[in-house]
Design a protein around this motif. Sequence first.
Motif, PDB file in Angstrom:
ATOM      1  N   THR A   1       0.808  -1.128   0.125  1.00  0.00           N
ATOM      2  CA  THR A   1       0.050   0.002  -0.146  1.00  0.00           C
ATOM      3  C   THR A   1       1.095   1.249   0.124  1.00  0.00           C
ATOM      4  O   THR A   1       2.033   0.983  -0.065  1.00  0.00           O
ATOM      5  N   SER A   2       0.323   2.312   0.184  1.00  0.00           N
ATOM      6  CA  SER A   2       1.235   3.847  -0.015  1.00  0.00           C
ATOM      7  C   SER A   2       1.911   3.692   1.195  1.00  0.00           C
ATOM      8  O   SER A   2       2.915   4.331   1.259  1.00  0.00           O
ATOM      9  N   GLY A   3       1.327   3.005   2.273  1.00  0.00           N
ATOM     10  CA  GLY A   3       2.129   3.139   3.444  1.00  0.00           C
ATOM     11  C   GLY A   3       2.089   4.509   4.423  1.00  0.00           C
ATOM     12  O   GLY A   3       2.587   4.602   5.393  1.00  0.00           O
ATOM     13  N   GLY A   4       1.229   5.320   3.985  1.00  0.00           N
ATOM     14  CA  GLY A   4       1.010   6.558   4.674  1.00  0.00           C
ATOM     15  C   GLY A   4       0.213   6.530   5.863  1.00  0.00           C
ATOM     16  O   GLY A   4      -0.699   5.585   5.794  1.00  0.00           O
ATOM     17  N   PRO A   5      -0.290   7.393   6.540  1.00  0.00           N
ATOM     18  CA  PRO A   5      -1.261   7.438   7.635  1.00  0.00           C
ATOM     19  C   PRO A   5      -2.388   7.269   7.054  1.00  0.00           C
ATOM     20  O   PRO A   5      -2.973   7.892   5.872  1.00  0.00           O
ATOM     21  N   PRO A   6      -3.656   6.748   7.505  1.00  0.00           N
ATOM     22  CA  PRO A   6      -4.923   6.793   7.228  1.00  0.00           C
ATOM     23  C   PRO A   6      -5.394   8.137   6.992  1.00  0.00           C
ATOM     24  O   PRO A   6      -5.379   8.856   7.882  1.00  0.00           O
ATOM     25  N   ALA A   7      -6.077   8.348   5.818  1.00  0.00           N
ATOM     26  CA  ALA A   7      -6.777   9.654   5.582  1.00  0.00           C
ATOM     27  C   ALA A   7      -8.199   9.466   6.092  1.00  0.00           C
ATOM     28  O   ALA A   7      -8.833   8.454   5.915  1.00  0.00           O
ATOM     29  N   PRO A   8      -8.726  10.707   6.156  1.00  0.00           N
ATOM     30  CA  PRO A   8     -10.326  10.593   6.548  1.00  0.00           C
ATOM     31  C   PRO A   8     -11.076   9.823   5.301  1.00  0.00           C
ATOM     32  O   PRO A   8     -10.858  10.072   4.313  1.00  0.00           O
ATOM     33  N   VAL A   9     -11.922   9.121   5.801  1.00  0.00           N
ATOM     34  CA  VAL A   9     -12.619   8.028   4.738  1.00  0.00           C
ATOM     35  C   VAL A   9     -13.615   8.947   3.749  1.00  0.00           C
ATOM     36  O   VAL A   9     -13.708   8.640   2.745  1.00  0.00           O
TER      37      VAL A   9
ATOM     38  N   PRO B   1      -8.212  -1.262  12.697  1.00  0.00           N
ATOM     39  CA  PRO B   1      -7.354  -0.217  13.047  1.00  0.00           C
ATOM     40  C   PRO B   1      -6.115  -0.764  13.782  1.00  0.00           C
ATOM     41  O   PRO B   1      -5.770  -1.898  14.393  1.00  0.00           O
ATOM     42  N   GLY B   2      -5.011  -0.005  13.444  1.00  0.00           N
ATOM     43  CA  GLY B   2      -3.688  -0.359  13.814  1.00  0.00           C
ATOM     44  C   GLY B   2      -2.909  -1.388  12.930  1.00  0.00           C
ATOM     45  O   GLY B   2      -1.877  -1.605  13.030  1.00  0.00           O
ATOM     46  N   ASP B   3      -3.642  -1.792  12.041  1.00  0.00           N
ATOM     47  CA  ASP B   3      -2.948  -2.708  10.899  1.00  0.00           C
ATOM     48  C   ASP B   3      -2.485  -1.876   9.696  1.00  0.00           C
ATOM     49  O   ASP B   3      -3.381  -1.550   9.166  1.00  0.00           O
ATOM     50  N   ALA B   4      -1.112  -1.723   9.593  1.00  0.00           N
ATOM     51  CA  ALA B   4      -0.700  -0.909   8.381  1.00  0.00           C
ATOM     52  C   ALA B   4      -0.922  -1.515   7.178  1.00  0.00           C
ATOM     53  O   ALA B   4      -1.056  -0.562   6.306  1.00  0.00           O
ATOM     54  N   ALA B   5      -1.049  -2.754   6.927  1.00  0.00           N
ATOM     55  CA  ALA B   5      -1.195  -3.661   5.721  1.00  0.00           C
ATOM     56  C   ALA B   5      -2.871  -3.612   5.292  1.00  0.00           C
ATOM     57  O   ALA B   5      -3.271  -4.102   4.426  1.00  0.00           O
ATOM     58  N   ALA B   6      -3.616  -3.309   6.365  1.00  0.00           N
ATOM     59  CA  ALA B   6      -5.142  -3.303   6.137  1.00  0.00           C
ATOM     60  C   ALA B   6      -5.641  -2.278   5.294  1.00  0.00           C
ATOM     61  O   ALA B   6      -5.240  -1.257   4.918  1.00  0.00           O
ATOM     62  N   VAL B   7      -6.708  -2.834   4.378  1.00  0.00           N
ATOM     63  CA  VAL B   7      -7.325  -1.839   3.360  1.00  0.00           C
ATOM     64  C   VAL B   7      -8.581  -1.998   3.561  1.00  0.00           C
ATOM     65  O   VAL B   7      -9.169  -2.786   4.144  1.00  0.00           O
TER      66      VAL B   7
END
Length: 739
Positions: free
Chosen positions: A207-215, A237-243
């Motif tokens: 993934t882009s690896g950046g911080p989650p953006a507002p949905v 929540p807290g899973d960097a690889a989650a989509v």
Amino acid sequence: MLRKIHSLPGLVAALFIAVVGVTGAILSVDPAAERMGASLPAGLNVARLAERVQTRYPGAEQIQRTPSGALIVYYQTGSGAGADQVDPASGNRIRPYTPSAFFRWVKQLHRSLFLDTTGRIATGVTAVLMLVLCVSGLMLLVHRVGGWRALARPLHGSRSQRWHAEVGRLAIAGLLISAITGTYMSGATFGFVSDGMQDEPDFPSTTSGGPPAPVGRLPALVATDVADLRELVFPEPGDAAAVYTLRTVQGDGYVDPSSGALLAFRAHSGTREAYELLYRLHTGEGLWWFGLILGVCALTSPWMAVTGATVWWQRRRAKPRLSGNSRARSAEILILVGSENNSTWGFARVLHDALREAGRRVCTAPMNQASFHDSPARMVFVLTATYGDGGAPSSADQFLARLAQRPPDPATRFAVLGFGDRQFPKFCQFAKDVDAAFRAHGCQPALELVPINRQSSQEFARWGVAAGDMLGSGLKLEYTPVHPQTFPLCLQERIDYGREESEPTVVLRFVAASVAAPGGLLNRLFKRDRLPHFEAGDLAGIIPPGSAMPRFYSLASGSGNGVLEICVRKQPGGMCSTYLHGLRVGDRVEAFIQPNPQFRPASGKSPVILIGAGTGIGPLAGFIRNNTGKYPMYLYWGGRDPESDFLYEPELKNYLADARLTQLHTAFSRVGNGVRVQTRLTEDAENMRRLIGGGGQVLVCGSSAMAHSVRMALDEILAPMNLSVQTLRTTGRYREDVF
């Protein structure tokens, strides 16, 4: 063969079809009820919806849009998991989402009969049998009425036959769609056909690896309309690889929680789209209004099962067991029977028994089993009905082909007796075809073809006299058909005409016997004085004392008029007419009703032309009496002498005065040079052409001789319009009730 293809699946699967039909009808209500609480604002995208949901449900895990449009949010709280239906415009909770236990129970019964895999197989087979029933039933109906263009014509037959076909005609489209979609879905369940299911899209490796953006700002979700949403699963929540997992009408994919890009997407195949369309058609999910239509059609399944079984039983019961039926190789007389519903076999049995009593060796068999070269018989009787628009009945559908391949010896003598209904344009046509085929092969007619209308016992008895004279043996053919249960009537009023004549006429008005009985007032209070339902133009069957054969009289009233009214002329030597003429007010009779729906005016405002003579005025007067809408009605009627037998004269004058009758044209044969009713038609030819050209319909009631003369006169009148009686009959605008 088509009849067997239709009957066997119906008998085998009747109970299953009824259960699946009723449960399907119940389930059709669920999508409609769910739809009532669901609405989507125009232009709402998934990003905005998810933003609203997250604001009110911080622990939201999934948003699901049901096929009926309801939005369900699944979430976690400190106290556990929950599910709510939400308002898409605000994200607010509407109600807790708890699927109905009742509908789950009904769905399980509908899909598997509570028998898991075995039950699913049973319901799948039921869907296939339902498909066979729908297709074969539709083909039988088309054949019966005479083609696709005639599907809306009035239907004939017994009460059970008519109701089975009428309801089937109304529900066939919905039942056929349910059967096709159910068969496909069952086949997909067991892997016989593909449902188009496919693997999940490949999960993105990075993934882009950046911080989650507002949905609410994710481009892929902004670009997706809520109307196309099926499911949105939030990342853990807290899973960097989650989509985000996004499922839509078009396909499935994953959305980067940081960039909002669509990382992977797999579109639905055409097969999957087809399956989902069939699923929506079958369940009504996503097409709630269509589901309700199919549900109403499905509700007819128990009715179709019961009436179908009744028709089958009536047909089976109508085929008699023949005693002393000789083998074809030893018979001197063959009786060949062509029947669709086995009713013709009753007449064949009477002829069979009478010939045996006369000392003849007789072989009676279906026409399809005829083998002239295996029998020394040189006398052949053919008793056959006509099916649909001039076609062969099921027990004779191979006869003409077999006759052409192996014709009888030219020395064979034959007599054809046809059974039919004059309301059909091709009355006794198959009997005529059989008669012509025998003649074409050089066989000699022992008797001329006789067509019998509506299984008349009297006409059959008269034919028997001629057949006996031809054979040199007295034949007494008394056929007693099975008739409905009789009900008691009490004569309330009689109006006599032509008392000085040798053949006087009387109008008899009966009420339910309970009205005149002691306690009649009590019977009225408890509504036990009602007549059975009937309409003017139906037939009253009356069995005179000392006879087993009923006589039929056209009704001049409907049950809504409160009386059963018939018009009877005393016939020389007539057992029933003499009996009825001898009745006095207060006397009782037993009667039953034979519906005659093909002889009554069609609904609408088109002109109605009523033509009759003598007692044929009875049902015509009833039609006029019930013309409370005061639509155009024209009566042409012929009698003998206005001074002695102007039937219904006071009533007709009242009907003219209150506009229920538009015009009255009378013809009296014993006044001056004498005028017949067909003459009045010719004199009024221009008006007749105007009325018929304006969509008018013609109803004729009276003797067969009068009806023949009327047909000839009308053909001449209509010739300048390139119309004929046959054309009007084919389109349901010319109807007869003749005797």
